[in-house]
Structure formats: C-alpha cells, structure tokens
Design a protein around this motif. Sequence first.
Motif, mmCIF file in Angstrom:
data_model
loop_
_atom_site.group_PDB
_atom_site.id
_atom_site.type_symbol
_atom_site.label_atom_id
_atom_site.label_comp_id
_atom_site.label_asym_id
_atom_site.label_seq_id
_atom_site.Cartn_x
_atom_site.Cartn_y
_atom_site.Cartn_z
ATOM 1 N N LEU A 184 -9.650 -5.200 2.239
ATOM 2 C CA LEU A 184 -8.591 -5.981 1.714
ATOM 3 C C LEU A 184 -7.272 -6.169 2.364
ATOM 4 O O LEU A 184 -6.694 -7.105 2.688
ATOM 5 N N LEU A 185 -6.923 -4.839 2.549
ATOM 6 C CA LEU A 185 -5.638 -4.680 3.411
ATOM 7 C C LEU A 185 -5.454 -5.309 4.891
ATOM 8 O O LEU A 185 -4.552 -5.764 5.315
ATOM 9 N N ASP A 186 -6.748 -5.030 5.553
ATOM 10 C CA ASP A 186 -6.783 -5.635 6.929
ATOM 11 C C ASP A 186 -6.766 -7.058 6.751
ATOM 12 O O ASP A 186 -6.096 -7.703 7.548
ATOM 13 N N LEU A 187 -7.483 -7.536 5.814
ATOM 14 C CA LEU A 187 -7.612 -8.995 5.788
ATOM 15 C C LEU A 187 -6.080 -9.717 5.528
ATOM 16 O O LEU A 187 -5.736 -10.843 6.014
ATOM 17 N N HIS A 188 -5.483 -8.704 4.374
ATOM 18 C CA HIS A 188 -3.967 -9.616 3.938
ATOM 19 C C HIS A 188 -2.902 -9.415 5.190
ATOM 20 O O HIS A 188 -2.335 -10.169 5.524
ATOM 21 N N THR A 189 -3.211 -8.296 5.845
ATOM 22 C CA THR A 189 -1.942 -7.865 6.839
ATOM 23 C C THR A 189 -2.312 -8.818 8.156
ATOM 24 O O THR A 189 -1.653 -9.192 8.973
ATOM 25 N N GLN A 190 -3.741 -8.663 8.615
ATOM 26 C CA GLN A 190 -4.252 -9.352 9.893
ATOM 27 C C GLN A 190 -4.200 -10.630 9.767
ATOM 28 O O GLN A 190 -4.169 -11.225 10.915
ATOM 29 N N GLU A 191 -4.841 -11.349 8.750
ATOM 30 C CA GLU A 191 -5.096 -12.649 8.715
ATOM 31 C C GLU A 191 -4.149 -13.637 8.049
ATOM 32 O O GLU A 191 -3.899 -14.827 8.129
ATOM 33 N N GLY A 193 -0.819 -12.814 7.083
ATOM 34 C CA GLY A 193 0.509 -12.435 7.044
ATOM 35 C C GLY A 193 1.330 -11.515 6.361
ATOM 36 O O GLY A 193 2.716 -11.753 6.249
ATOM 37 N N TYR A 194 0.854 -10.789 5.509
ATOM 38 C CA TYR A 194 1.539 -9.786 4.638
ATOM 39 C C TYR A 194 2.076 -8.707 5.312
ATOM 40 O O TYR A 194 1.101 -8.015 6.296
ATOM 41 N N THR A 195 2.961 -7.883 4.934
ATOM 42 C CA THR A 195 3.458 -6.608 5.476
ATOM 43 C C THR A 195 3.077 -5.474 4.588
ATOM 44 O O THR A 195 3.410 -5.650 3.082
ATOM 45 N N GLU A 196 2.516 -4.537 4.867
ATOM 46 C CA GLU A 196 1.931 -3.421 3.966
ATOM 47 C C GLU A 196 3.056 -2.481 3.601
ATOM 48 O O GLU A 196 3.726 -1.959 4.499
ATOM 49 N N TYR A 197 3.166 -2.343 2.355
ATOM 50 C CA TYR A 197 4.090 -1.046 2.034
ATOM 51 C C TYR A 197 3.468 -0.169 1.383
ATOM 52 O O TYR A 197 2.403 -0.058 0.719
ATOM 53 N N SER A 198 3.742 1.300 1.435
ATOM 54 C CA SER A 198 3.564 2.433 0.517
ATOM 55 C C SER A 198 4.725 2.475 -0.305
ATOM 56 O O SER A 198 5.809 2.719 -0.009
ATOM 57 N N VAL A 199 4.542 2.372 -1.785
ATOM 58 C CA VAL A 199 5.626 2.325 -2.801
ATOM 59 C C VAL A 199 5.422 3.418 -3.674
ATOM 60 O O VAL A 199 4.468 3.908 -4.065
ATOM 61 N N PRO A 200 6.570 3.892 -4.250
ATOM 62 C CA PRO A 200 6.456 5.014 -5.552
ATOM 63 C C PRO A 200 5.526 4.435 -6.731
ATOM 64 O O PRO A 200 5.530 3.026 -7.031
ATOM 65 N N HIS A 201 5.121 5.277 -7.389
ATOM 66 C CA HIS A 201 4.401 5.159 -8.587
ATOM 67 C C HIS A 201 4.928 5.181 -9.625
ATOM 68 O O HIS A 201 4.544 5.072 -10.948
ATOM 69 N N LEU A 202 6.177 5.848 -9.764
ATOM 70 C CA LEU A 202 7.248 6.193 -10.700
ATOM 71 C C LEU A 202 8.561 5.689 -10.569
ATOM 72 O O LEU A 202 9.216 5.467 -9.440
ATOM 73 N N VAL A 203 8.736 4.423 -11.333
ATOM 74 C CA VAL A 203 10.114 3.587 -11.318
ATOM 75 C C VAL A 203 10.950 3.825 -12.463
ATOM 76 O O VAL A 203 10.619 4.159 -13.437
ATOM 77 N N SER A 204 12.197 3.357 -12.142
ATOM 78 C CA SER A 204 13.245 3.431 -13.161
ATOM 79 C C SER A 204 13.206 2.375 -14.170
ATOM 80 O O SER A 204 12.368 1.413 -14.099
ATOM 81 N N ARG A 205 13.930 2.326 -15.533
ATOM 82 C CA ARG A 205 14.052 1.198 -16.250
ATOM 83 C C ARG A 205 14.218 0.197 -15.713
ATOM 84 O O ARG A 205 14.153 -1.075 -16.151
ATOM 85 N N GLN A 206 15.432 0.145 -14.863
ATOM 86 C CA GLN A 206 16.065 -1.008 -14.322
ATOM 87 C C GLN A 206 15.046 -1.917 -13.742
ATOM 88 O O GLN A 206 14.904 -2.897 -13.371
#
Length: 433
Positions: A184-191, A193-206
């Motif tokens: 899925l990530l290969d499809l979205h990034t290679q075909e 045009g999405y940029t892949e991110y690794s993001v936090p799983h804990l976030v603030s109230r804001q």
Amino acid sequence: MHDVRELIESGPEAERRLARRGHPLDLDALRASQQRRLAALGAVSGLRAELKKTARGSERTQAVGAAGLTVPDLRERNRRLREQVQAAEAEAREASQELERLLLTVPNLPSDDLPDGFSEKDAVEVRRVGPQRGSGPGLGRHHADLGEKLGALDSAAAAKLSGARFSVSRGSGALLERALSSLLLDLHTQEHGYTEYSVPHLVSRQTMTGTGQLPKFEKDLFATAVGGREMFLIPTAEVPLTNLVAREVLDGRELPLALTARSPCYRGEAGSYGRDTRGILRLHQFEKVELVRVCRAEDSGEQLELMLGHVEACLKRLELSYRVVLLPAGDIAFSARKTYDVEVWLPGSDAYREISSVSDCGTFQGRRAGIRYRTAGGSRRTAATLNGSGLPIGRTVAALLEQGQQQDGSVVLPEALAAYTGFHRLLPDGGVE
C-alpha cells in the motif's frame, strides 16, 4: 471551525444545512457571545487609546492645566486606567474563549449534493466493482474461523493479553500484514505521488482539537497523563498528518500536498457494544495506512474524486470486490462536508462492509488548525483538507481471507501481494506455498 460572522449572516441557511445532520444551531447564543466579544474588544481599544494619549508629555501637560489636576492626580488617573485596561482585556479573553467553545461544538456544514438521512441505510450506491467472490457451496466462511484454521490469527492469545477487541497475528498472518503495508505504501508513494511520514502516536490536546476529535469525542479517545503531561493516542494518522502544517502559511504554488503514513489507531469504540465481536473488523487497536491532502478550497471537490480513485486502486490491485456509496448528510463525520464510503464484500457476513471513508472537510479543519496558504497575489486564505483510509490493515486482511477462500480451506492471495509475501496460498495446516 466556522467563521462566526458567516454563520450568523447565513442564519436560516446554516440552520437548514446543520439540521440535515441532526445538529440544532443556537444562533441566539452565537449572536450574544459575538456581541459580548466585540463590546469587550471595543472597550479595550478605547481605554488603551485614552491611556496612550494621557501618557504623552504634551497631553499630560494640557490635562494638568485644563482640568486643574496635579501631577500626582494624573498619575493616579493613569493607574486606574491601566487597571481598567487589564479588566477589559480579561473580559475580552473570556468572551473570546466562550465564543470559541461554542464554535468548537458546531460540526461542518454538509454539502448540498448529499442525500438526506442519518444511517448507512440511507447511503446512495455509486458503483459496484467485481463479483461477490468467496460465496457459494463450501465457501462463505468468516475470516475469524479461516484465520484460526490457517494459523494466522490467535484470538485466545489476544484475549489473554488485553481482553475483548484486540488481535494477535502470527506466522503467515503477521507476514501478510507487513507485506500488505509495504504494498500500500509503495502504491501511494510511487504511483499516487504521496510523501510518506513516520509520525507520533501520542499527540497534544491542541493537535486533537485541530482535526475535530476534541472536544466532542473525548470519551472515545485513549489518553495518558504520565508525569502530569496530558497526551492522547491517535485514532488515525489523519490527526498528526494534517497538523504537520497547523499554524503555518503555505506557498499556494506548492499545493496540493499529499501525505501518507502507516500507524496504529486507538479507538474506544463507544456505542458499538455487541457489534462485530468476532474477528478483526472492530478493534481498540489496529494498523492503517492513511491518506491526507491539503489544497485550495476551490479544488477540494476534484481532490476528493482523486483520493477516492487512489483508494479504489488499492482494492483493484488486491483483486477485491467492493462498492462505493455516498453517505447521507446525517451520517458523515463531524469534520466532513462530503464523504464516500468504500465497502468491501465480506462473504462471511454476506454483506458489503466499510473498508475506507474518503472525506472532503473543506476549510473546516483548516480554520481550527490555522492552515493557510499565500496566493500569487500575496493574500492569505484558509486551506482545505481531505483524508481517507488507504487502507486499514486488519479489515483488508479479513477481506483477503474471505474473498480468497477455497473449498479445500486454503486461501489464495492476489498476484500483486504474493510478490511481497513470497507465497501465493495460505494452507489449513499453517503452511504456505
């Protein structure tokens, strides 16, 4: 979040549109709160101007001569003015916060092209793709049963570790999940045009407030306060991905932005008691590949259709049969103005079940999170945001097991996925080939 002036000015029209999604709009409360805020801001402005005027040397001298005031008298008057300014500023802050609290509870206005209704039964089918695979004599088994017999799922281990609504995958099942994520990530990034991110799983109230999960859905969120620091576990990577550009002014020439990430998702599933208690369709924790797009407001409709196409491309690549439905106004998410649900065929349930929601949020999240862009002429405008699942790992595995099941109990994988797993068939004895 809405522009309060637009809500008040549109009046009955805003009430009509929000009534379609079952939300009564209290215009009187909004007007009163807005008037209180404007009056407080006006008082602050007037008092500051008076204080500034009497603080200048020439004006101070004139005031002493004209009013017969002594210098100590004038100092005392300025002290009282400063106190009044502070009190007026406090009133303005309180009035602004009250107005913001009201606005944060108002959902997005649904698009007028949505059907009426409040449940999935009122959705309008747009199209069906593929035959209802996995049905027929000796077929139609539920993915929970298939997964256990294939040695891919272990519900007993999940219950021992965490209780209800959790899953454990092992062996070929765990490898299948990893391979699916990569495909899925290969499809979205290679075909796509999405940029892949690794993001936090804990976030603030804001951060949670920016995308609309708070304050309305706080009871459905998992949270922690370790060390006195309040954090929320993300219900979807939409939250951190969208907020990557919160409180920023983007270059309009670089829009649209296309972002993707694989992350765990944590959901309380409030209100789902007794539903989907077997298998891996409705869990407190699951993996998902998320898609987010940020664009100009006038382009959001076109971007919605584009993102829908990206989600459908995943299902076609996986040779899964599905249908697309347009949700009614009363069944779309809080932040959405228009949503397509993509439903995959599950023969074990003899039904199409949601595997992805693709939503156009217009400028709603952009206002809440402060996402703006600069036009070619230099003006600043609020950006539109869109999001969709592309795809959830667990539900996709369930569909692959059920649609790929054979009469001998094995499961045949699609060719595209076999290139990632290194095998094309799961066998009842736990083996692969």
